[in-house]
Write a protein that holds these residues in place. Structure first.
Motif, PDB file in Angstrom:
ATOM      1  N   LEU A 442      47.962  27.917  61.633  1.00  0.00           N
ATOM      2  CA  LEU A 442      48.750  28.726  62.563  1.00  0.00           C
ATOM      3  C   LEU A 442      49.847  27.896  63.232  1.00  0.00           C
ATOM      4  CD1 LEU A 442      46.038  30.976  64.255  1.00  0.00           C
ATOM      5  CD2 LEU A 442      47.615  31.533  62.410  1.00  0.00           C
ATOM      6  N   SER A 443      49.585  26.634  63.502  1.00  0.00           N
ATOM      7  CA  SER A 443      50.627  25.788  64.086  1.00  0.00           C
ATOM      8  C   SER A 443      51.788  25.610  63.107  1.00  0.00           C
ATOM      9  CB  SER A 443      50.048  24.431  64.473  1.00  0.00           C
ATOM     10  OG  SER A 443      49.037  24.575  65.454  1.00  0.00           O
ATOM     11  N   ALA A 444      51.468  25.416  61.831  1.00  0.00           N
ATOM     12  CA  ALA A 444      52.527  25.304  60.830  1.00  0.00           C
ATOM     13  C   ALA A 444      53.294  26.612  60.691  1.00  0.00           C
ATOM     14  CB  ALA A 444      51.925  24.899  59.485  1.00  0.00           C
ATOM     15  N   TYR A 445      52.594  27.721  60.805  1.00  0.00           N
ATOM     16  CA  TYR A 445      53.269  29.027  60.749  1.00  0.00           C
ATOM     17  C   TYR A 445      54.207  29.193  61.943  1.00  0.00           C
ATOM     18  CZ  TYR A 445      53.536  33.891  59.195  1.00  0.00           C
ATOM     19  OH  TYR A 445      53.969  35.095  58.701  1.00  0.00           O
ATOM     20  N   ALA A 446      53.755  28.764  63.116  1.00  0.00           N
ATOM     21  CA  ALA A 446      54.629  28.825  64.295  1.00  0.00           C
ATOM     22  C   ALA A 446      55.842  27.920  64.129  1.00  0.00           C
ATOM     23  CB  ALA A 446      53.838  28.429  65.542  1.00  0.00           C
ATOM     24  N   PRO A 503      59.222  26.023  50.497  1.00  0.00           N
ATOM     25  CA  PRO A 503      58.718  24.642  50.390  1.00  0.00           C
ATOM     26  C   PRO A 503      57.848  24.222  51.572  1.00  0.00           C
ATOM     27  CG  PRO A 503      61.028  24.741  49.776  1.00  0.00           C
ATOM     28  CD  PRO A 503      60.694  26.064  50.375  1.00  0.00           C
ATOM     29  N   TRP A 504      58.222  24.666  52.770  1.00  0.00           N
ATOM     30  CA  TRP A 504      57.421  24.290  53.947  1.00  0.00           C
ATOM     31  C   TRP A 504      56.049  24.950  53.921  1.00  0.00           C
ATOM     32  CZ3 TRP A 504      56.266  21.226  57.734  1.00  0.00           C
ATOM     33  CH2 TRP A 504      55.526  21.692  58.819  1.00  0.00           C
ATOM     34  N   LEU A 505      55.994  26.240  53.599  1.00  0.00           N
ATOM     35  CA  LEU A 505      54.700  26.918  53.564  1.00  0.00           C
ATOM     36  C   LEU A 505      53.806  26.332  52.477  1.00  0.00           C
ATOM     37  CD1 LEU A 505      55.725  30.633  54.156  1.00  0.00           C
ATOM     38  CD2 LEU A 505      54.753  29.015  55.787  1.00  0.00           C
ATOM     39  N   ALA A 511      48.950  20.412  51.560  1.00  0.00           N
ATOM     40  CA  ALA A 511      48.890  19.025  52.020  1.00  0.00           C
ATOM     41  C   ALA A 511      47.470  18.640  52.378  1.00  0.00           C
ATOM     42  CB  ALA A 511      49.810  18.824  53.226  1.00  0.00           C
ATOM     43  N   ALA A 512      47.160  17.382  52.214  1.00  0.00           N
ATOM     44  CA  ALA A 512      45.833  16.878  52.567  1.00  0.00           C
ATOM     45  C   ALA A 512      45.676  16.851  54.085  1.00  0.00           C
ATOM     46  CB  ALA A 512      45.643  15.464  52.003  1.00  0.00           C
ATOM     47  N   PRO A 513      44.455  17.033  54.592  1.00  0.00           N
ATOM     48  CA  PRO A 513      44.250  16.987  56.049  1.00  0.00           C
ATOM     49  C   PRO A 513      44.678  15.639  56.629  1.00  0.00           C
ATOM     50  CG  PRO A 513      42.319  17.893  54.931  1.00  0.00           C
ATOM     51  CD  PRO A 513      43.220  17.352  53.864  1.00  0.00           C
ATOM     52  N   GLY A 514      45.400  15.702  57.723  1.00  0.00           N
ATOM     53  CA  GLY A 514      45.876  14.491  58.377  1.00  0.00           C
ATOM     54  C   GLY A 514      47.163  13.934  57.824  1.00  0.00           C
ATOM     55  N   ALA A 515      47.770  14.607  56.821  1.00  0.00           N
ATOM     56  CA  ALA A 515      49.020  14.108  56.248  1.00  0.00           C
ATOM     57  C   ALA A 515      50.169  14.293  57.240  1.00  0.00           C
ATOM     58  CB  ALA A 515      49.326  14.837  54.942  1.00  0.00           C
ATOM     59  N   SER A 516      51.157  13.413  57.153  1.00  0.00           N
ATOM     60  CA  SER A 516      52.305  13.480  58.048  1.00  0.00           C
ATOM     61  C   SER A 516      53.242  14.613  57.640  1.00  0.00           C
ATOM     62  CB  SER A 516      53.065  12.155  58.026  1.00  0.00           C
ATOM     63  OG  SER A 516      54.218  12.239  58.824  1.00  0.00           O
ATOM     64  N   ASP A 517      53.724  15.345  58.645  1.00  0.00           N
ATOM     65  CA  ASP A 517      54.627  16.470  58.401  1.00  0.00           C
ATOM     66  C   ASP A 517      56.051  16.171  58.841  1.00  0.00           C
ATOM     67  OD1 ASP A 517      52.503  17.947  57.438  1.00  0.00           O
ATOM     68  OD2 ASP A 517      52.053  18.852  59.384  1.00  0.00           O
ATOM     69  N   GLY A 518      56.350  14.957  59.242  1.00  0.00           N
ATOM     70  CA  GLY A 518      57.665  14.653  59.787  1.00  0.00           C
ATOM     71  C   GLY A 518      58.791  14.885  58.805  1.00  0.00           C
ATOM     72  N   ALA A 519      58.682  14.363  57.591  1.00  0.00           N
ATOM     73  CA  ALA A 519      59.746  14.546  56.600  1.00  0.00           C
ATOM     74  C   ALA A 519      59.892  16.007  56.203  1.00  0.00           C
ATOM     75  CB  ALA A 519      59.443  13.691  55.360  1.00  0.00           C
ATOM     76  N   ALA A 520      58.771  16.704  56.068  1.00  0.00           N
ATOM     77  CA  ALA A 520      58.835  18.120  55.699  1.00  0.00           C
ATOM     78  C   ALA A 520      59.516  18.940  56.791  1.00  0.00           C
ATOM     79  CB  ALA A 520      57.432  18.658  55.421  1.00  0.00           C
ATOM     80  N   ILE A 521      59.263  18.599  58.055  1.00  0.00           N
ATOM     81  CA  ILE A 521      59.897  19.330  59.159  1.00  0.00           C
ATOM     82  C   ILE A 521      61.404  19.071  59.163  1.00  0.00           C
ATOM     83  CG2 ILE A 521      60.066  19.436  61.673  1.00  0.00           C
ATOM     84  CD1 ILE A 521      57.066  19.024  61.803  1.00  0.00           C
ATOM     85  N   LEU A 522      61.805  17.830  58.919  1.00  0.00           N
ATOM     86  CA  LEU A 522      63.238  17.524  58.868  1.00  0.00           C
ATOM     87  C   LEU A 522      63.928  18.274  57.737  1.00  0.00           C
ATOM     88  CD1 LEU A 522      63.250  13.675  59.598  1.00  0.00           C
ATOM     89  CD2 LEU A 522      63.917  15.556  61.141  1.00  0.00           C
TER      90      LEU A 522
END
Length: 547
Positions: A442-446, A503-505, A511-522
């Motif tokens: 849900l956080s990723a959806y937001a 691509p983001w969804l 993605a594996a649990p605990g993976a970094s989302d910084g590059a994907a968010i950018l």
């Protein structure tokens, strides 16, 4: 008494003579007789549909076991939510289009005759019941497959229970639509009840699995909840639950149908004319693949009044106009909410399947297809919120006296939908941190709603300002690829939205649990900015061309 009986007999004879004359005229003209090709085509379609649905029901439990579906409270919540939404849609369709339909010639020629109106209107109601029976069989089969899929157990007693419940639900919708044709003053209350049913259905998807005691209360909110509760009880082996719910639903449908057949003769001529014109326009829009025309027909049958105080600022007028349009069309807000809830649910289910079930490697084509499928609810939500822009393109005179250039006004339609999507992102983020909720999904959806909301609305504005359907793109050929240019033209805004969010969804669910989302968010923010700039430029040019 004898005089009254004689007059009634004369009216029945006059009606019978008129209908017999109409039947003779049709036979002389040769219309109304089904040809062998038509009958054979319908038989082939029916057999194919039965085979596909039977295979779907048979394989649903195995698919549910492979996906690792939770069952239990989640099954009841999803089924009750889908039942309430289905009932809201069926009731709205019957109320707006009307189950009792006559042609204009029959209304203007047969109804004014001093005869029995019931002999003309009751067969049309019976035909509507037959159509509702077909719809009930389809929805019942699909609901049974959904219940078996969610439960993951081969309890095929759910199929006859679901068929009976959805047959009764469809008959009840036809009866309610007929009674509202008789008394149009009840239409507002019926729409309000349907709206409440849809809102409860959207809310119970998230609340039901976490708080199971709320689901039975939601099932009491309408006949759709009763049908869903009966199906869920049959899928879970609860004899008392499905027998009581199914019996109550069948009893209500029988009583309502009897009242509808008894009151059918009292349907006003004005309502018959209105429903005839509305259904004819809806059929034309569906035949021409003009979804906007179909939406306008459905909206014209139930307009509401809403007012907001006009702002003093000149630049706030655009926002004020858009807010008033959405206030007068609350169905668009409800549709957007339902689409967002469906999208969040699909994202969570796909993420759970990818992490908890054993499956083979997901190739690039399959991952792209799944990502685009997850974008569909978000795009539909943005389309529903872009109703003010569609209003301006439907009636360009609305904006003639405004002190804004066409391009500025078109780009200004971004404000209200984007603010509403950001509000939905805030609500989603708040719900994500409640106990028992899938916080990561849900956080990723937001995040998607927050960063990609402007570009999502911009792509819908491109679709709103592109004008009438380009039928000239359809090549004069019988080959399937002749429709490719038209399909690409139709899907261009949705593909732009998919380029931003898909691509983001997919990264979110895979993605594996605990993976970094910084590059994907950018990357999400960069794609959103690029599509937003393209859509703003495109919409401004389209608005100038349409003005």
């Amino acid at each position: 008494m004898a005089v009254t009986t004689g007059l009634a007999r004369d009216e029945e004879n006059a009606t019978a003579d008129a209908m017999a004359q109409m039947a003779r005229a049709r036979r002389a003209r040769g219309s109304g007789r089904p040809r062998f090709d038509d009958v054979w085509s319908w038989v082939c379609v029916a057999v194919s549909t039965v085979v596909v649905l039977a295979g779907l029901v048979r394989t649903a439990p195995a698919i549910g076991q492979a996906l690792g579906t939770p069952g239990g409270a989640a099954t009841r919540a999803v089924l009750v939510a889908s039942g309430l939404l289905l009932w809201a849609g069926q009731a709205a369709t019957c109320i707006r289009l009307g189950p009792v339909l006559l042609g204009t010639a029959e209304i203007t020629w047969l109804l004014p005759l001093p005869g029995d109106r019931g002999r003309l209107l009751r067969p049309r109601l019976a035909r509507a019941v037959v159509v509702a029976t077909v719809v009930g069989l389809l929805t019942g089969t699909l609901t049974a497959a959904l219940a078996l899929l969610l439960e993951g157990r081969p309890r095929f007693t759910a199929l006859p229970v679901a068929l009976g419940a959805h047959l009764a639900l469809a008959w009840l919708a036809v009866a309610v639509g007929t009674l509202i044709e008789v008394r149009p003053d009840l239409a507002g209350r019926a729409r309000a009840l349907g709206t409440c049913s849809a809102v409860v259905g959207c809310a119970i998807v998230f609340v039901g699995p976490a708080v199971p005691s709320v689901t039975p209360l939601a099932a009491l909110c309408g006949p759709g909840g009763w049908a869903a509760w009966a199906t869920a009880g049959a899928a879970q082996g609860d004899l008392l639950a499905w027998s009581v719910a199914l019996g109550a639903l069948l009893l209500c449908a029988a009583v309502a149908l009897r009242a509808a057949f008894g009151a059918a003769a009292a349907i006003p001529t004005a309502e018959l004319l209105l429903r005839s014109r509305t259904s004819r326009q809806a059929a034309q829009g569906a035949t021409l693949l003009d979804l906007r025309a179909l939406t306008l027909v459905l909206q014209s049958a139930g307009r509401r009044r809403g007012r907001l105080r006009m702002p003093r600022s000149r630049w706030a007028v655009i926002v004020w106009r858009d807010a008033v349009v959405l206030l007068r069309h609350p169905g668009r807000l409800i549709a957007s909410l339902a689409a967002l809830v469906a999208g969040a649910t699909a994202t969570h289910l796909l993420a759970r399947w990818l992490t908890e079930s054993s499956h083979g490697p997901v190739g690039p084509l399959r991952s792209a297809a799944m990502g685009l499928i997850l974008v569909v609810p978000l795009y539909l939500a943005a389309v529903a919120l872009a109703e003010p822009a569609y209003q301006d393109t439907d009636r360009p005179r609305r904006a003639l006296l405004l002190p804004f250039p066409p391009g500025v006004l078109a780009v200004g339609h971004l404000a209200v939908p984007v603010l509403l999507l950001w509000a939905a992102a805030a609500v989603t983020w708040s719900v994500a941190h409640l106990p028992g909720m899938p916080t990561g999904d849900l956080s990723a959806y937001a995040t998607a709603l927050l960063l990609a909301g402007p570009s999502l609305v911009g792509s819908t504005l491109v679709g709103a300002y592109r004008g009438a359907p380009r039928y000239d793109l359809l090549a004069l050929s019988l080959d399937w690829y002749a429709a490719v240019p038209f399909v690409l033209w139709r899907l261009a805004p949705a593909l732009a939205a998919g380029f931003v969010i898909a691509p983001w969804l997919w990264h979110t669910v895979s993605a594996a649990p605990g993976a970094s989302d910084g590059a994907a968010i950018l990357w999400l923010a960069a794609r959103s900015a690029a599509v937003l700039a393209w859509s703003a430029h495109r919409v401004s040019r389209q608005a100038r061309d349409l003005s």
